[in-house]
Motif scaffolding. Sequence first.
Motif, mmCIF file in Angstrom:
data_model
loop_
_atom_site.group_PDB
_atom_site.id
_atom_site.type_symbol
_atom_site.label_atom_id
_atom_site.label_comp_id
_atom_site.label_asym_id
_atom_site.label_seq_id
_atom_site.Cartn_x
_atom_site.Cartn_y
_atom_site.Cartn_z
ATOM 1 N N ALA A 1 0.834 -1.197 0.000
ATOM 2 C CA ALA A 1 0.000 0.000 0.000
ATOM 3 C C ALA A 1 0.876 1.256 0.000
ATOM 4 C CB ALA A 1 -0.935 -0.002 1.206
ATOM 5 N N GLU A 2 1.922 1.220 0.820
ATOM 6 C CA GLU A 2 2.819 2.371 0.903
ATOM 7 C C GLU A 2 3.618 2.539 -0.388
ATOM 8 O OE1 GLU A 2 3.185 4.631 3.638
ATOM 9 O OE2 GLU A 2 1.240 3.694 3.964
ATOM 10 N N ILE A 3 3.984 1.417 -1.008
ATOM 11 C CA ILE A 3 4.713 1.492 -2.275
ATOM 12 C C ILE A 3 3.838 2.178 -3.327
ATOM 13 C CG2 ILE A 3 5.704 0.143 -4.173
ATOM 14 C CD1 ILE A 3 6.633 -1.904 -2.119
ATOM 15 N N ALA A 4 2.548 1.804 -3.342
ATOM 16 C CA ALA A 4 1.620 2.413 -4.300
ATOM 17 C C ALA A 4 1.563 3.920 -4.092
ATOM 18 C CB ALA A 4 0.234 1.794 -4.135
ATOM 19 N N LYS A 5 1.565 4.338 -2.823
ATOM 20 C CA LYS A 5 1.560 5.777 -2.537
ATOM 21 C C LYS A 5 2.811 6.443 -3.093
ATOM 22 C CE LYS A 5 -0.914 5.968 1.821
ATOM 23 N NZ LYS A 5 -0.636 5.989 3.259
ATOM 24 N N ASP A 6 3.947 5.751 -2.956
ATOM 25 C CA ASP A 6 5.200 6.330 -3.427
ATOM 26 C C ASP A 6 5.265 6.426 -4.948
ATOM 27 O OD1 ASP A 6 5.978 6.790 -0.930
ATOM 28 O OD2 ASP A 6 7.519 5.237 -0.798
ATOM 29 N N TYR A 7 4.649 5.444 -5.638
ATOM 30 C CA TYR A 7 4.557 5.570 -7.097
ATOM 31 C C TYR A 7 3.836 6.877 -7.429
ATOM 32 C CZ TYR A 7 6.028 0.905 -8.694
ATOM 33 O OH TYR A 7 6.745 -0.217 -9.004
ATOM 34 N N GLU A 8 2.701 7.079 -6.743
ATOM 35 C CA GLU A 8 1.918 8.286 -6.998
ATOM 36 C C GLU A 8 2.734 9.535 -6.725
ATOM 37 O OE1 GLU A 8 -1.903 8.585 -5.031
ATOM 38 O OE2 GLU A 8 -2.395 6.626 -5.899
ATOM 39 N N PHE A 9 3.476 9.482 -5.622
ATOM 40 C CA PHE A 9 4.294 10.627 -5.250
ATOM 41 C C PHE A 9 5.356 10.915 -6.326
ATOM 42 C CE2 PHE A 9 8.283 11.939 -3.043
ATOM 43 C CZ PHE A 9 7.924 13.267 -2.847
ATOM 44 N N VAL A 10 6.030 9.850 -6.781
ATOM 45 C CA VAL A 10 7.075 10.032 -7.793
ATOM 46 C C VAL A 10 6.466 10.590 -9.086
ATOM 47 C CG1 VAL A 10 8.690 8.812 -9.304
ATOM 48 C CG2 VAL A 10 8.649 8.308 -6.861
ATOM 49 N N TYR A 11 5.303 10.040 -9.477
ATOM 50 C CA TYR A 11 4.663 10.525 -10.702
ATOM 51 C C TYR A 11 4.156 11.959 -10.547
ATOM 52 C CZ TYR A 11 4.851 5.790 -12.602
ATOM 53 O OH TYR A 11 5.286 4.591 -13.084
ATOM 54 N N GLU A 12 3.875 12.340 -9.301
ATOM 55 C CA GLU A 12 3.441 13.707 -9.051
ATOM 56 C C GLU A 12 4.638 14.663 -9.174
ATOM 57 O OE1 GLU A 12 1.232 14.025 -5.278
ATOM 58 O OE2 GLU A 12 2.310 15.939 -5.091
ATOM 59 N N VAL A 13 5.778 14.231 -8.629
ATOM 60 C CA VAL A 13 6.980 15.057 -8.719
ATOM 61 C C VAL A 13 7.470 15.131 -10.175
ATOM 62 C CG1 VAL A 13 9.378 15.306 -7.955
ATOM 63 C CG2 VAL A 13 7.651 14.454 -6.370
ATOM 64 N N PHE A 14 7.438 13.986 -10.858
ATOM 65 C CA PHE A 14 7.903 13.931 -12.249
ATOM 66 C C PHE A 14 6.803 13.404 -13.166
ATOM 67 C CE2 PHE A 14 11.780 12.897 -9.687
ATOM 68 C CZ PHE A 14 12.469 14.070 -9.929
ATOM 69 N N GLY B 1 13.676 9.446 -9.056
ATOM 70 C CA GLY B 1 12.408 8.822 -8.686
ATOM 71 C C GLY B 1 12.617 7.422 -8.134
ATOM 72 N N ARG B 2 13.512 6.688 -8.778
ATOM 73 C CA ARG B 2 13.791 5.314 -8.346
ATOM 74 C C ARG B 2 14.344 5.300 -6.919
ATOM 75 N NH1 ARG B 2 18.032 2.196 -11.961
ATOM 76 N NH2 ARG B 2 19.362 3.648 -10.867
ATOM 77 N N SER B 3 15.230 6.254 -6.644
ATOM 78 C CA SER B 3 15.759 6.323 -5.283
ATOM 79 C C SER B 3 14.685 6.699 -4.277
ATOM 80 C CB SER B 3 16.906 7.331 -5.211
ATOM 81 O OG SER B 3 18.092 6.735 -5.653
ATOM 82 N N LEU B 4 13.761 7.572 -4.695
ATOM 83 C CA LEU B 4 12.675 7.954 -3.782
ATOM 84 C C LEU B 4 11.808 6.754 -3.437
ATOM 85 C CD1 LEU B 4 11.543 11.396 -5.264
ATOM 86 C CD2 LEU B 4 13.033 10.962 -3.306
ATOM 87 N N MET B 5 11.700 5.805 -4.386
ATOM 88 C CA MET B 5 10.896 4.606 -4.148
ATOM 89 C C MET B 5 11.435 3.788 -2.981
ATOM 90 S SD MET B 5 8.357 4.619 -6.211
ATOM 91 C CE MET B 5 7.722 2.979 -5.900
ATOM 92 N N ALA B 6 12.690 4.011 -2.643
ATOM 93 C CA ALA B 6 13.273 3.283 -1.505
ATOM 94 C C ALA B 6 12.914 3.963 -0.185
ATOM 95 C CB ALA B 6 14.780 3.180 -1.674
ATOM 96 N N ARG B 7 12.273 5.105 -0.250
ATOM 97 C CA ARG B 7 11.995 5.934 0.929
ATOM 98 C C ARG B 7 13.227 6.071 1.812
ATOM 99 N NH1 ARG B 7 6.151 5.470 3.850
ATOM 100 N NH2 ARG B 7 5.028 5.966 1.956
#
Lengths: 287, 239
Positions: free
Chosen positions: B110-123, B148-154
Amino acid sequence: MINGITVGGSYALIALGYTMVYGILRIVNFAHGDVFMMGSFFGLFCMQFLGMPYYVAFPIAAIATAIMGIIMERIAYRPIRTADSLTVMISALGVSTFLGNLAMVLWGSGTHAFSGFSGITVSVYKFDNVVLSNIQIGFIVLSVLLMMALYFIVNKTKIGIAMRATSHNIKTAKLMGINTDRIISFTFGIGSALACVAGLLVGIYYDAVYPLIGYSYGLKAFAAAVLGGIGSIPGAMLGGFVMGIVETLGASYISAGYRDAFAFAILIIVLIFRPAGILGKKEIDKV
Amino acid sequence: MALLEIKDLQVKYGVIPALKGISFEVELGEAVAIIGANGAGKTTTLHAISGIADKCGGQVFFNGEDITKMPAHKIVSRGISQVQEGRGVFPNLSVAENLSLGAYLRNDKAEIAKDYEFVYEVFPRLLERQKQMAGTLSGGEQQMLAIGRSLMARPKLLLLDEPSMGLSPLITENIFKTIKKLNKERQMTILVVEQNAQMALWVSHRTYIMETGNIVYGGASKELKNQDFIRKSYLGQKD
């Protein structure tokens, strides 16, 4: 033609092991042909001395061979991972010689028959002028199924993505948190298991296995991997089938004595026109 | 206690020393820059922190834990993510697959899905190109993908190696604006290595200057900007 596809299936299964290891480590595992041979013997041992039916012996032998492949990488390749390619090649030849001789010590240098142990009786089906045996059908179905499974693992699963990442750049893969040593072990394991299945299929099909069978099969499967484009998984599959078909057609229509010559002639011809292999990519890095 | 603490770190390539014993630290929530010429040892510093360069002396502490001898993938699991020089995206994988590798060690779907959204929002560019092979992206897009990939690692600490390399001034500015935003709005701790001193000084709270394997100077970025020798040697300004 059917013969060619059957033989080609075994080349393809072995070639996959070469190509996957090359894809990740950029080394040619010259001991892979002997892994194939050992896999065949493991299966025969399970059936002959442990009395297992073939459907039990196959997976057990495959697992045993996979473990052997993983140990081989630990002992012979991991300690020299940063060494130059000549060192790695010598180590590979050492493993190859070791396995060949180990098989001779364990099982003698003679030829062993599979018939009577596998519990498979041959039956032949005729369709017009095409003759098919149940062994051929099983051979082709099993090799195609395994290739599809591999394709699925590599392209759709997390570990598959990690494998592709590792094969492109080990350092970057590490920075993703991928335990690259484990991925490399996994790759050796899968490649060895596929080679084992090929060994069993070849053993049952020709009803023979002997300690030096790995040389000719290993060499031809390596040629098949190069033909398809080494490092490319679909390339290894295609290369295996092309090689099997060309060799069998040449042997039956022109001369059986030149069987191996046909196999290597097609390799030479393809490499003249497409040096990277049929499906091989030239490595272009965009900076 | 600082989030990242480096003590007397030494690295050699063969017999050639690349880092001659450097010490510095990064506090939680801080943005720190290292500037210096080619070959000063900036990239080596990041590689040593991430565990992909062999250290021959010194210590690295992260969150109080000694990570000097830890293998690279374990260091990632502790919360350090590096964006490599020259992007280091996997050209043979799609944009989405590249991003998924950033979250390789995580299992919280669930948190990973949020981070995808976050990355797509930033880029947002990455969202448009989700299915495309990363090798077909432009340089700027690849840099976005790498970040973005690095952000996915939180990550708790984001290491950036020359984010401006090979990019036009306009795209460089955008990338640095994003970095500053991540630091300010997301409180992400950032260590950036950069040849573009102007951008580095703008984005960071503190800056270290490296020369041939040593840290020769360090201080608040705002003050460094006005120092004469910095203006002359690193910002190319005349008196």
